[in-house]
Design an enzyme around this catalytic site. Structure first.
Site, PDB file in Angstrom:
ATOM      1  N   SER A 179      47.621  51.325  76.265  1.00 19.80           N
ATOM      2  CA  SER A 179      48.117  52.626  76.723  1.00 19.80           C
ATOM      3  C   SER A 179      49.172  53.159  75.772  1.00 19.80           C
ATOM      4  O   SER A 179      49.945  52.392  75.189  1.00 19.80           O
ATOM      5  CB  SER A 179      48.722  52.487  78.126  1.00 19.80           C
ATOM      6  OG  SER A 179      49.319  53.696  78.549  1.00 19.80           O
ATOM      7  N   PRO A 185      60.762  51.556  75.579  1.00 17.76           N
ATOM      8  CA  PRO A 185      60.992  50.587  76.659  1.00 17.76           C
ATOM      9  C   PRO A 185      61.434  51.235  77.961  1.00 17.76           C
ATOM     10  O   PRO A 185      61.337  50.630  79.034  1.00 17.76           O
ATOM     11  CB  PRO A 185      62.080  49.674  76.090  1.00 17.76           C
ATOM     12  CG  PRO A 185      62.744  50.484  75.022  1.00 17.76           C
ATOM     13  CD  PRO A 185      61.681  51.360  74.450  1.00 17.76           C
ATOM     14  N   HIS A 187      60.061  53.963  79.205  1.00 19.12           N
ATOM     15  CA  HIS A 187      58.969  54.805  79.700  1.00 19.12           C
ATOM     16  C   HIS A 187      58.843  54.629  81.209  1.00 19.12           C
ATOM     17  O   HIS A 187      58.975  53.517  81.733  1.00 19.12           O
ATOM     18  CB  HIS A 187      57.659  54.429  79.019  1.00 19.12           C
ATOM     19  CG  HIS A 187      56.560  55.417  79.218  1.00 19.12           C
ATOM     20  ND1 HIS A 187      55.846  55.499  80.408  1.00 19.12           N
ATOM     21  CD2 HIS A 187      56.046  56.380  78.401  1.00 19.12           C
ATOM     22  CE1 HIS A 187      54.946  56.460  80.302  1.00 19.12           C
ATOM     23  NE2 HIS A 187      55.037  57.006  79.095  1.00 19.12           N
ATOM     24  N   LYS A 201      51.871  44.836  77.723  1.00 17.14           N
ATOM     25  CA  LYS A 201      50.671  45.256  77.011  1.00 17.14           C
ATOM     26  C   LYS A 201      50.904  45.217  75.499  1.00 17.14           C
ATOM     27  O   LYS A 201      50.054  44.761  74.726  1.00 17.14           O
ATOM     28  CB  LYS A 201      50.268  46.680  77.431  1.00 17.14           C
ATOM     29  CG  LYS A 201      49.587  46.775  78.792  1.00 17.14           C
ATOM     30  CD  LYS A 201      49.196  48.206  79.094  1.00 17.14           C
ATOM     31  CE  LYS A 201      48.506  48.339  80.432  1.00 17.14           C
ATOM     32  NZ  LYS A 201      47.173  47.698  80.453  1.00 17.14           N
TER      33      LYS A 201
END
Length: 299
Positions: A179, A185, A187, A201
């Site tokens: 994604s 960091p 987000h 991820k």
């Protein structure tokens, strides 16, 4: 002069008279290429056998699309799917090529991994909304992850297990769908259920890039449940597309890019963000070799 040893190879064609020449059209139908490739591996005559591709997360909305597309292209691929439950297997048709396993348990996914040529990873932790949210009262819903299904366990350790297992059987390529947003960091997606999902991820992506296995990392924008094949696709790096108006992409287009990435050398050992223009805002992307050639980042 050294003696010449004559080797007879019995090809898997029934009713063939070796004393007569017959046209290719007259030969009986042979077994599927994948089957003969396994039985006679090492002979150049089978070099063109369709590769076996495993889609993990095949019960998810994007995973289903990838699995379906592969199944529709029997002349190009031998499809396999991996799902977590029997219910998910039945949901996508219940075929024998769909395996049930838990990516958090390496041993449970090996039956699906054995014998594959490529792996497409579409597994992901899924946050759930806490009950009791009333949108009429304003505010924002709260989310949580089930025990044992946090991003660290699914998006990091689960994906690491898949990469290690695929590497152990000598796969030729791994496509990993992630994604956009992983460079930040803070987000908002990281705050969902305190899971830091983009952090984990990104860690899995880095592990894949350093694994030594040829790879393609696709960091998709916001996923749309729209028909694919009608939009101009855009690639970028380091979340630069998030600063534009093109932050979304249809799931079907993501699925198509996953499959196309297996067919072009220009997609190997590259990582890119993926988004699309609105329909009618540009020509629909058809030349995937050109699309992958635009990508310059390896991570």
């Amino acid at each position: 002069m050294a003696a010449v040893t004559r080797v007879s190879v019995h090809l898997p064609f029934s009713n063939v008279n070796p004393t007569r020449r017959r046209s290719v059209a007259a030969l009986p139908r042979r077994p599927p290429l994948a089957e003969t490739a396994n039985r006679y591996r090492g002979f150049s005559i089978f070099a063109m056998a369709a590769p076996t591709v495993l889609v993990t997360g095949a019960g998810g909305r994007t995973g289903q699309l990838v699995y379906k597309k592969l199944k529709e292209r029997t002349d190009q691929f031998v499809a396999r799917g991996l799902v977590r439950t029997e219910e998910s297997k039945e949901k996508i048709g219940g075929a024998d090529d769909v395996f049930v396993g838990d990516i958090r348990d390496s041993s449970s996914i090996m039956p699906a991994i054995e014998g594959i040529d490529a792996l497409i990873i579409l597994t992901s932790a899924v946050p759930k909304m806490k009950p009791g949210f009333d949108p009429t009262k304003g505010g924002r819903p709260e989310f949580y992850f089930e025990d044992g299904a946090y991003p660290e366990q699914v998006d990091w350790l689960g994906q690491k297990n898949q990469i290690d297992a695929a590497k152990s059987v000598g796969v030729k390529q791994i496509v990993l769908v992630g994604s956009m947003g992983g460079t930040n960091p803070n987000h908002p997606l990281n705050s969902l259920g305190n899971g830091n999902i983009l952090v984990w991820k990104r860690k899995a992506e880095e592990y894949l890039a350093n694994s030594g296995v040829p790879y393609t990392i696709i960091r998709a924008g916001g996923l749309l449940d729209k028909e694919g094949g009608h939009r101009e696709l855009l690639v970028g790096k380091d979340d630069e597309l998030l600063a534009t108006e093109t932050k979304t992409v249809p799931r079907s287009d993501v699925a198509e890019v996953c499959i196309q990435a297996l067919q072009f050398a220009e997609a190997k050992n590259k990582a890119f963000d993926l988004a699309s223009k609105p329909e009618e805002a540009g020509p629909a992307t058809k030349d995937f070799k050109a699309l992958f050639s635009q990508v310059t980042a390896s991570f």
